[in-house]
Every structure is written in structure tokens, then in C-alpha cells.
Design an enzyme around this catalytic site. Structure first.
Site, PDB file in Angstrom:
ATOM      1  N   LYS A  81       9.473 -16.769  -7.132  1.00 31.20           N
ATOM      2  CA  LYS A  81      10.577 -17.379  -6.371  1.00 31.20           C
ATOM      3  C   LYS A  81      11.581 -17.945  -7.358  1.00 31.20           C
ATOM      4  O   LYS A  81      11.242 -18.744  -8.222  1.00 31.20           O
ATOM      5  CB  LYS A  81      10.049 -18.502  -5.498  1.00 31.20           C
ATOM      6  CG  LYS A  81       9.183 -18.027  -4.362  1.00 31.20           C
ATOM      7  CD  LYS A  81       8.894 -19.179  -3.401  1.00 31.20           C
ATOM      8  CE  LYS A  81       7.977 -18.738  -2.296  1.00 31.20           C
ATOM      9  NZ  LYS A  81       6.613 -18.467  -2.760  1.00 31.20           N
ATOM     10  N   GLY A  82      12.800 -17.536  -7.232  1.00 31.34           N
ATOM     11  CA  GLY A  82      13.865 -18.157  -8.009  1.00 31.34           C
ATOM     12  C   GLY A  82      13.925 -17.771  -9.461  1.00 31.34           C
ATOM     13  O   GLY A  82      14.032 -16.600  -9.795  1.00 31.34           O
ATOM     14  N   ASP A 147       3.270  -1.857  -9.574  1.00 27.97           N
ATOM     15  CA  ASP A 147       4.039  -0.758  -8.968  1.00 27.97           C
ATOM     16  C   ASP A 147       4.440   0.320  -9.973  1.00 27.97           C
ATOM     17  O   ASP A 147       4.847   1.412  -9.573  1.00 27.97           O
ATOM     18  CB  ASP A 147       5.312  -1.307  -8.303  1.00 27.97           C
ATOM     19  CG  ASP A 147       5.021  -2.141  -7.073  1.00 27.97           C
ATOM     20  OD1 ASP A 147       3.850  -2.219  -6.684  1.00 27.97           O
ATOM     21  OD2 ASP A 147       5.961  -2.715  -6.508  1.00 27.97           O
ATOM     22  N   MET A 189       0.590  -0.933  -1.943  1.00 26.82           N
ATOM     23  CA  MET A 189       1.843  -1.520  -2.436  1.00 26.82           C
ATOM     24  C   MET A 189       2.727  -0.452  -3.066  1.00 26.82           C
ATOM     25  O   MET A 189       2.261   0.651  -3.365  1.00 26.82           O
ATOM     26  CB  MET A 189       1.548  -2.661  -3.390  1.00 26.82           C
ATOM     27  CG  MET A 189       1.156  -3.930  -2.645  1.00 26.82           C
ATOM     28  SD  MET A 189       0.984  -5.334  -3.732  1.00 26.82           S
ATOM     29  CE  MET A 189       0.757  -6.651  -2.535  1.00 26.82           C
ATOM     30  N   GLY A 190       3.953  -0.809  -3.304  1.00 21.79           N
ATOM     31  CA  GLY A 190       4.933   0.136  -3.847  1.00 21.79           C
ATOM     32  C   GLY A 190       6.206   0.015  -3.041  1.00 21.79           C
ATOM     33  O   GLY A 190       6.380   0.713  -2.052  1.00 21.79           O
ATOM     34  N   ARG A 286      -6.856   4.792  12.719  1.00 21.37           N
ATOM     35  CA  ARG A 286      -7.033   3.404  12.275  1.00 21.37           C
ATOM     36  C   ARG A 286      -6.232   3.188  11.001  1.00 21.37           C
ATOM     37  O   ARG A 286      -6.103   4.100  10.197  1.00 21.37           O
ATOM     38  CB  ARG A 286      -8.507   3.114  11.961  1.00 21.37           C
ATOM     39  CG  ARG A 286      -9.439   3.241  13.137  1.00 21.37           C
ATOM     40  CD  ARG A 286      -9.299   2.053  14.090  1.00 21.37           C
ATOM     41  NE  ARG A 286     -10.322   2.079  15.117  1.00 21.37           N
ATOM     42  CZ  ARG A 286     -10.248   2.763  16.257  1.00 21.37           C
ATOM     43  NH1 ARG A 286      -9.186   3.502  16.508  1.00 21.37           N
ATOM     44  NH2 ARG A 286     -11.226   2.713  17.133  1.00 21.37           N
ATOM     45  N   GLN A 294      -5.055  -5.252  -4.414  1.00 19.93           N
ATOM     46  CA  GLN A 294      -4.605  -4.392  -5.523  1.00 19.93           C
ATOM     47  C   GLN A 294      -4.155  -5.187  -6.735  1.00 19.93           C
ATOM     48  O   GLN A 294      -4.063  -4.671  -7.837  1.00 19.93           O
ATOM     49  CB  GLN A 294      -3.425  -3.517  -5.062  1.00 19.93           C
ATOM     50  CG  GLN A 294      -3.797  -2.536  -3.997  1.00 19.93           C
ATOM     51  CD  GLN A 294      -2.583  -2.081  -3.188  1.00 19.93           C
ATOM     52  OE1 GLN A 294      -1.970  -1.077  -3.496  1.00 19.93           O
ATOM     53  NE2 GLN A 294      -2.234  -2.806  -2.143  1.00 19.93           N
TER      54      GLN A 294
HETATM   55  O1  F6P Z   1       6.028  -5.997  -7.274  1.00 16.80           O
HETATM   56  C1  F6P Z   1       4.704  -5.853  -6.969  1.00 16.80           C
HETATM   57  C2  F6P Z   1       4.400  -6.041  -5.534  1.00 16.80           C
HETATM   58  O2  F6P Z   1       3.068  -5.759  -5.511  1.00 16.80           O
HETATM   59  C3  F6P Z   1       5.167  -5.197  -4.507  1.00 16.80           C
HETATM   60  O3  F6P Z   1       4.671  -3.913  -4.319  1.00 16.80           O
HETATM   61  C4  F6P Z   1       5.044  -6.039  -3.260  1.00 16.80           C
HETATM   62  O4  F6P Z   1       6.043  -5.733  -2.346  1.00 16.80           O
HETATM   63  C5  F6P Z   1       5.166  -7.405  -3.800  1.00 16.80           C
HETATM   64  O5  F6P Z   1       4.588  -7.377  -5.090  1.00 16.80           O
HETATM   65  C6  F6P Z   1       4.539  -8.477  -2.945  1.00 16.80           C
HETATM   66  O6  F6P Z   1       4.621  -9.699  -3.593  1.00 16.80           O
HETATM   67  P1  F6P Z   1       4.215 -11.114  -2.972  1.00 16.80           P
HETATM   68  O7  F6P Z   1       3.398 -10.885  -1.758  1.00 16.80           O
HETATM   69  O8  F6P Z   1       3.443 -11.783  -4.053  1.00 16.80           O
HETATM   70  O9  F6P Z   1       5.496 -11.809  -2.683  1.00 16.80           O
END
Ligand code: F6P
Length: 368
Positions: A81-82, A147, A189-190, A286, A294
């Protein structure tokens, strides 16, 4: 290794955590102290440690980094954040707003006697590194993100552990898919790049892999599933990256961007896809959202190795006074690249990439 004058360096981990952060901290600290006799400190929760009152800065010595290789997370904390240019705080109305505290950060680092900073972070964090470098801070970068989408490096650490986790999840889903003759969807994620989905999808034997780089056609995905069905294979595995979206559509947003946050929170495409496929095929579907599993846990040996090489490389950048540079993996060597080059664009999967060709050669649907 040339002897250099005594220095005090600061390490900070910034952005979402990734397996291997502690291995970088360990390697950089050991090399800085053991090879150069420098002093090492860590700022707690990225730049927040330096910007808080009292400041939260932790000495890093050989004892502090002992046993860190196998530890997930980061012993110095992190924040996504920030940052110093958009530091979030609550105003008199209780609303979260941001302020530029970068000048104050530089003064505080000077007061602490910090000669150089190692920022371990992904795209957003390295943007901040570049801005601070342009303001005169002696800073070097280490590329991090599960990612694997940071440009100019062939790989970031954390990625391989995330792929191992997603592949393990697919292996587990495979058995239920087969037993119940179901379609099982795994959302991984990604945000912008589908590296985790593509690598785990191939390694885990998925039948369809949907990534942000290729907007998918739902009808084509369902045709693939029905083809398998007609061949007597009533179950299928589908991996979808959180940032994947249908042709003409947009990614699913779980929560809009807040002040000081780099991006909206993505999530939900797996659930959406399950509903669509259920309706179109009439089959049992499902979905599982793998989420932060991850990002946690013990880094794989290959991630520990990459993180360690990066940590040593970052200290070398400081020794050579190559500020404004980031360590990167290229042709199995650790090289220095200007941070400004790394943040120009995301490292998306090229549609001619061998992994995509491999997936297609296996008959895996890429949704197009
Ligand atoms: O950048 C890595 C990542 O895993 C992204 O794929 C995902 O959108 C994000 O972090 C989620 O981050 P957080 O839940 O910690 O805000």
C-alpha cells in the site's frame, strides 16, 4: 571482489510477499558483512519503517539471517500500500488520502547514515526505486514477484514455488475430477501475465489454460470439453489466471483500487467461468481459488538458488556503485539492467513462446 570503503546498507522488501524474500535478505547480508565488512539494516514493512515515528529499522547481522533459507514470507515485513510518493494516511474526515513524503524519506535515510538501499520488489516497487534514484538515492533493485511479469529478467524468484503449489493443486483436483467425472476449474494468480497458469497447466496436465494474454472464447473452451467427453473422457481440468477475460470482456474485479494501492484486487473469474460452463454444457463444474497459498510456504530449491544469486548480485551492484540498476537473470547469468528499462512494460507471454507452442502441441485449449 575489490575492497570498498565501509558502508551502511539498508534492505527492504516491498509489495506482495513471495517465497525467497528471506533467502535474498540472507544472501545479501552474508555477502555484505562477510566479504566487505559493511553494516546492514532492514526497514520494517518497506519504506514504512523509515517513515514511522519512532523509526522501525532492524539491524541485520549473521545471527539475524541464520536459518532463513527455508522460511517463507519476509522477516522485515512488507507492504503493498502506498510508498513514499503516495503515503496513505487518514485526514480529519477519516478518509484515506495520500501525501508525497519522498523528501522526508531521503532526509531520514541520511540521518540514519544509510549509504545505499537494496529494494526487493516487483514492478510497482521498482517504479518507486527509479523515482527515488532520480531524486538522488543510491538504490539497487532485486526483481520479485510470483507472477514472473517483471521485464528484462528471464525469471523472478517466487515464481517457481508458486508453480509448484499450483501444480500440486491440479494433481489433487485431478483425482476428484476423474472420480466424479467433473470439470474442475483452478483459478491462480497472474494479474497481467499468465505465467503461473501456463506453467502449472502444462505440468499438471490441464485441458484448457486461460491467460490474460489470450482473451478466451467460451464456446471454444466448451467445444474442447465436449470433444473430450465424446472421446470417453468425462472429466477435465481448466486453469485460469485471475486476470484472464473473455473476448470483448474485462477481468473480474473483487475490490476497486483504494488510494495508495497500485491496482484493483482481481478475483472471481473461476466462479464466473464455472457458472458459464455449467449452463453451456449441463455438466457438473466446481471451482477452486488457490489465492495466497501460492505466495506462502517454503521456497523451492530453485527459488532459493535464484534468490541467493540475486542477493549476492545486489551487493555487487553496490560495491561497483551501479546505482539505479537491478539484478536480472539472463542466459543463466546474473547481470545488471537499468531499473528504468525493467519498468517500461510487463513481461507478458509472447504468443510465439515455446510454452504456448508446447501447450497447443499437446492439444490443450488456450481458449482461442
Ligand atoms: O503481484 C502478485 C500478486 O500475487 C497478484 O497476482 C495478485 O493480484 C496480487 O499479488 C494480490 O495481492 P494482495 O492480495 O496481497 O493485495
Amino acid at each position: 571482489m575489490k575492497p570498498t570503503s565501509k558502508r551502511k546498507i539498508m534492505i527492504l522488501t516491498s509489495g506482495g510477499d513471495a517465497p525467497g524474500l528471506n533467502a535474498v535478505i540472507r544472501a545479501a547480508t552474508r555477502h555484505a558483512i562477510g566479504s566487505y565488512g559493511w553494516e546492514v539494516v532492514g526497514s520494517i514493512e518497506a519504506y514504512n519503517g523509515v517513515l514511522s515515528d519512532p523509526m522501525k529499522v532492524m539491524p541485520l547481522d549473521m545471527k539475524a539471517v541464520s536459518g532463513l533459507l527455508i522460511k517463507g514470507g519476509t522477516i522485515i515485513g512488507t507492504s503493498n500500500k502506498g510508498g513514499p510518493f503516495e503515503f496513505p494516511y487518514k485526514n480529519e474526515h477519516g478518509e484515506t488520502v495520500t501525501a508525497d513524503r519522498s523528501d522526508e524519506l531521503l532526509k531520514r535515510l541520511q540521518y540514519l547514515g544509510v549509504d545505499a538501499v537494496i529494494c526487493i520488489g516487483g514492478d510497482g516497487s521498482q517504479r518507486i526505486s527509479q523515482q527515488l534514484y532520480e531524486k538522488g538515492l543510491k538504490i539497487v533493485g532485486v526483481p520479485k514477484t510470483i507472477d514472473n511479469d517483471l521485464d528484462t529478467t528471464e525469471m523472478t524468484f517466487g515464481f517457481q514455488t508458486a508453480v509448484a503449489c499450483a501444480t500440486d493443486a491440479l494433481d489433487r483436483l485431478h483425482t476428484t475430477a476423474e472420480s466424479h467425472e467433473r470439470y474442475m476449474i483452478l483459478e491462480v494468480m497472474g494479474r497481467d501475465a499468465g505465467w503461473i497458469a501456463l506453467a502449472s497447466g502444462i505440468a499438471g496436465g490441464a485441458d484448457a489454460i486461460l491467460i490474460p494474454e489470450i482473451p478466451f472464447d467460451l464456446d471454444k473452451v466448451c467445444t474442447k470439453l465436449m470433444e473430450r467427453h465424446n472421446r470417453g473422457l468425462g472429466f477435465s481440468l481448466i486453469v485460469v489466471a485471475e486476470g484472464a477475460f473473455p473476448l470483448g470482456g474485462v477481468p473480474q474485479v473483487a475490490e476497486e483500487r483504494k488510494p495508495g494501492q497500485p491496482n484493483p484486487l482481481l478475483g472471481g473469474v473461476g466462479h464466473w467461468l464455472a457458472k458459464q460452463i455449467r449452463e453451456k454444457t449441463g455438466r457438473d463444474v466446481r471451482e477452486t481459488i488457490l489465492g495466497h497459498l501460492q505466495r506462502g510456504g517454503i521456497p523451492t530449491p530453485m527459488d532459493r538458488l535464484l534468490a541467493t544469486r540475486f542477493g549476492v548480485g545486489a551487493v555487487e551492484l553496490i560495491a561497483q556503485e551501479k546505482y539505479g540498476h537491478m539484478v536480472a537473470l539472463r542466459s543463466d547469468d546474473i547481470v545488471a539492467v537499468p531499473i528504468v528499462d525493467a519498468i517500461q512494460k510487463y513481461r507478458l507471454i509472447d504468443l510465439d513462446h515455446n510454452l504456448i507452442k508446447t501447450a497447443r502441441a499437446l492439444g490443450i485449449s488456450m481458449g482461442d
